[in-house]
Scaffold this active site. Structure first.
Site, PDB file in Angstrom:
ATOM      1  N   LEU A  45       0.816  -1.208   0.000  1.00 48.26           N
ATOM      2  CA  LEU A  45       0.000   0.000   0.000  1.00 48.26           C
ATOM      3  C   LEU A  45       0.853   1.263   0.000  1.00 48.26           C
ATOM      4  O   LEU A  45       0.575   2.218  -0.729  1.00 48.26           O
ATOM      5  CB  LEU A  45      -0.934  -0.002   1.217  1.00 48.26           C
ATOM      6  CG  LEU A  45      -1.874   1.213   1.336  1.00 48.26           C
ATOM      7  CD1 LEU A  45      -2.813   1.285   0.138  1.00 48.26           C
ATOM      8  CD2 LEU A  45      -2.671   1.135   2.646  1.00 48.26           C
ATOM      9  N   MET A  47       2.204   1.836  -3.431  1.00 48.13           N
ATOM     10  CA  MET A  47       1.213   2.192  -4.441  1.00 48.13           C
ATOM     11  C   MET A  47       0.758   3.636  -4.290  1.00 48.13           C
ATOM     12  O   MET A  47       0.405   4.286  -5.273  1.00 48.13           O
ATOM     13  CB  MET A  47       0.000   1.258  -4.345  1.00 48.13           C
ATOM     14  CG  MET A  47       0.318  -0.188  -4.697  1.00 48.13           C
ATOM     15  SD  MET A  47      -1.088  -1.282  -4.443  1.00 48.13           S
ATOM     16  CE  MET A  47      -2.273  -0.594  -5.579  1.00 48.13           C
ATOM     17  N   CYS A  48       0.752   4.158  -3.084  1.00 50.43           N
ATOM     18  CA  CYS A  48       0.348   5.539  -2.852  1.00 50.43           C
ATOM     19  C   CYS A  48       1.569   6.457  -2.900  1.00 50.43           C
ATOM     20  O   CYS A  48       2.685   6.032  -2.610  1.00 50.43           O
ATOM     21  CB  CYS A  48      -0.342   5.680  -1.488  1.00 50.43           C
ATOM     22  SG  CYS A  48      -1.869   4.739  -1.354  1.00 50.43           S
ATOM     23  N   THR A  49       1.329   7.711  -3.255  1.00 46.30           N
ATOM     24  CA  THR A  49       2.404   8.700  -3.256  1.00 46.30           C
ATOM     25  C   THR A  49       2.541   9.239  -1.841  1.00 46.30           C
ATOM     26  O   THR A  49       1.794  10.112  -1.413  1.00 46.30           O
ATOM     27  CB  THR A  49       2.091   9.848  -4.231  1.00 46.30           C
ATOM     28  OG1 THR A  49       1.845   9.303  -5.525  1.00 46.30           O
ATOM     29  CG2 THR A  49       3.256  10.810  -4.322  1.00 46.30           C
TER      30      THR A  49
END
Length: 666
Positions: A523, A526-528
């Site tokens: 996670l 996948m997130c910035t």
């Protein structure tokens, strides 16, 4: 004998005048308070009939100004008389209040001392202060008129012109006035009704002095007669003790002889002629609505269309830059630039807001996601309600929010997935993918600048290729945890001058083709994940870099300053734009609060901007793209990166490694 009471002018300001003054102040006058010429106009006096009493009620003796008053080439409205004025605008309300009104008035009155020109008989002065934040305009008119000592008198009251002239004579006068190419503010009438210039006064035996009378009052002639009589008295003192006056108030020939509105009277003055060596005293400051000498105030804010009010206000800060700091700043070039934002997330929201601050009027979003509950606190174009019911499409929602912020912006949003290398397209989705590519191509065609603001590396490849092929300005912004990259892509190799240096694109520093970076990620990967303030810094930097680039005379071909150049040399003389340097890349390090300018040369085997890739795209179109999406080896083989890999492996194998396991010198 009764003293003549002249009807003074009343100012009539059209709303368009204030709008034109606003533009003039911001774009032309700026900090100048120099007096400039202005024009006004008046027509014959008008009256209305009271429905209850049936009496004629005279309307004001108006001198009107509008947006055309600042235009020296403006056409005169048929039937109106032009008045020449002086306009002076002050920069502060304190300067307006402290202005020497007496000196200003006397200066205008002195213009009419030597009355060789008839236009100076119709002069006025207007001083103003424009509060452009509140749209309040303070103003004061003066209509200088000379005082006769002793005063002009009228032995018998004013009477209808039909009591002195026949209907045929009045008709003849009207026909002559209508036949003249230019309106006649003053003229002479002979006994047979022939009109002639006012300068022929001494040539006629019993002349009648006539003027276009802006007053409709039966016993009070208009203000222009006051200066006309002073003019005649100064030039013809021996023959002007008694003057026949025709106050012309008709615009057309009436249906019956008794309906003529013009007035006639014989005016007289006693005493010796005035001393022409000294200017007579003058009066003429307009009274305010309270009947006192003082300025008036027009408050346009309640009457203005809020959209138009916002349109003028949003650019105020930008236009003020040109007053003192950047007189050569080309705001039109920035405002007319159409920007395509690929990505409506944190970067996209902040880029859009900064573009609006620069006056950009066309902003288009492209994004395939929906607003989630984690977005509104980091992405300023979204609110909590946008997250409900599965979330609104980000692109459309962001565009709608821009219109709420400023209704005058041309904002639109498109929900669109951008195909990426390393993400194979199933056969069933080929048609949809082709449609998405065609739509992206059309959007890039319709815009001048493309911002790459997506989350993944591979999602930037397709717009990089299309933007390079179409000669667009491509701006890139990417975030790390506490670092960012902002850069402008260089121009296509075929458009660069021979022996000219070409700047690279986002992929020029890589020897690895873009591939799938999203699959099999946790996670946090996948997130910035970034420090909260980083996105706004990077977004603002990207827009400011674009603004500097647009001001540079070479545009997309602007050379980057050397990395070792002294930062103090940043103007146009040192290769920059009016806004300063135009770097190629900026690497930001938030932990150190430091930015590092970098110059990256273009790479002839680049998978994004090399001529090999661009020509393949232009030749094969979607088929070439589909190969790049589906086959991870296609781009390395196309650009020759695979040979570079082989050369590297061969070089490594040719190295004679020392495998002696004994103790060495160390």
């Amino acid at each position: 004998m009764p003293i003549i009471q002249f009807a003074p002018f009343s100012s009539l300001i059209q709303p368009s005048f204030w709008h034109e003054l606003t533009n003039l102040k911001i774009d032309v006058l700026q900090l100048s308070d120099e007096a400039i010429p202005i024009s006004g106009s008046y027509t014959v006096g008008r009256s209305v009939t009271d429905r209850e009493s049936g009496k004629e009620i005279a309307l004001g003796c108006n001198l009107s100004v509008g947006s055309e008053s600042f235009d020296k080439e403006a056409r005169v409205v048929p039937g109106s008389i032009t008045a020449s004025g002086t306009f002076k605008n002050y920069n502060t309300i304190e300067e307006f209040k402290a202005a020497d009104k007496t000196a200003l008035f006397n200066q205008e009155a002195t213009k009419a001392r030597f009355m060789g020109f008839r236009r100076v008989l119709r002069i006025f002065l207007l001083i103003t202060f424009a509060d452009l934040k509140k749209y309040r305009y303070y103003y004061w008119f003066a209509f200088p008129a000379f005082v006769s000592k002793p005063a002009w008198e009228i032995p018998q009251d004013w009477k209808s012109a039909t009591e002195e002239f026949s209907a045929e004579t009045l008709t003849k006068i009207q026909e002559q006035l209508r036949a003249r190419p230019a309106p006649q503010p003053f003229f002479l009438v002979s006994q047979d009704g022939t009109i002639s210039p006012i300068e022929d006064y001494s040539a006629l035996t019993v002349p009648t002095v006539a003027f276009i009378d802006p007053s409709a009052h039966p016993t009070n002639p208009g203000w222009p007669l006051r200066n006309l009589l002073a003019y005649l008295r100064a030039l013809y003192p021996e023959s002007t003790a008694s003057v026949r006056v025709l106050c012309w108030r008709d615009t057309e020939i009436p249906s019956s002889a008794s309906s003529w509105k013009s007035r006639f009277g014989v005016v007289e003055v006693s005493g010796s002629p005035p001393d022409t060596k000294e200017r007579p005293s003058a009066v003429g400051w307009e009274k305010n609505p309270q009947g006192k000498l003082g300025p008036r105030m027009a408050d346009l804010a309640p009457m203005m269309d809020p959209t138009r009010l916002a349109d003028q206000a949003v650019d105020l800060n930008l236009k003020l830059m040109r007053w003192r700091i950047l007189p050569s700043l080309d705001l039109d070039k920035i405002s007319s630039t159409k920007c395509l934002l690929l990505g409506a997330g944190t970067l996209g929201c902040y880029v859009a807001r900064t573009l609006m601050g620069w006056g950009v009027r066309t902003i288009t979003f492209v994004d395939s996601a929906r607003v989630s509950f984690s977005n509104p606190v980091r992405q300023p174009l979204f609110e909590f309600e946008d997250c409900l019911d599965g979330g609104k499409p980000k692109a459309e929602c962001a565009a709608a929010r821009l219109k709420k912020i400023f209704p005058g912006i041309n904002a639109s949003g498109h929900s669109l997935s951008i195909p990426m290398p390393g993400h194979p397209v199933p056969p069933a989705s080929v048609a949809q993918t082709k449609a998405d590519v065609e739509k992206l191509e059309a959007l890039i065609d319709d815009h001048d600048v493309v911002f790459l603001l997506m989350d993944s590396r591979e999602s930037r490849w397709l717009p990089t290729v299309i933007g390079a092929a179409k000669g667009k300005i491509v701006m890139n912004a990417a975030l790390g945890f506490d670092t960012f990259l902002v850069m402008r892509h260089g121009a296509r190799a075929s458009s660069v001058a021979p022996n000219g240096a070409r700047l690279g694109c986002y992929y020029c520093n890589d020897i690895v083709a873009p591939s799938d970076s999203l699959t099999d990620r946790t996670l946090d990967q996948m997130c910035t994940v970034t420090r909260p303030g980083l996105a706004s810094i990077a977004a603002s930097t990207a827009v400011e870099l674009l603004a500097s680039l647009l001001q540079h005379p070479d545009g997309v071909h602007a050379a980057a300053p050397p990395a070792n150049q002294d930062p103090s040399f940043h103007g146009e003389d040192s290769g920059g734009s009016v806004l300063g340097l135009v770097p190629h890349q900026l690497r930001g390090f938030l932990a150190q609060f430091r930015n590092l300018p970098i110059v990256g040369a273009a790479y002839d085997r680049c998978t994004g901007c090399s001529e090999t890739v661009i020509r393949a795209y232009e030749t094969d179109g979607f088929e070439m793209m589909l190969k790049a999406f589906n086959d991870s080896k296609f781009l390395p083989e196309l650009t020759g990166l695979d040979k570079l890999y082989d050369e590297g492996e061969a070089a490594l194998e040719s190295v004679d490694w020392d495998e002696d396991e004994g103790e060495g010198d160390f």
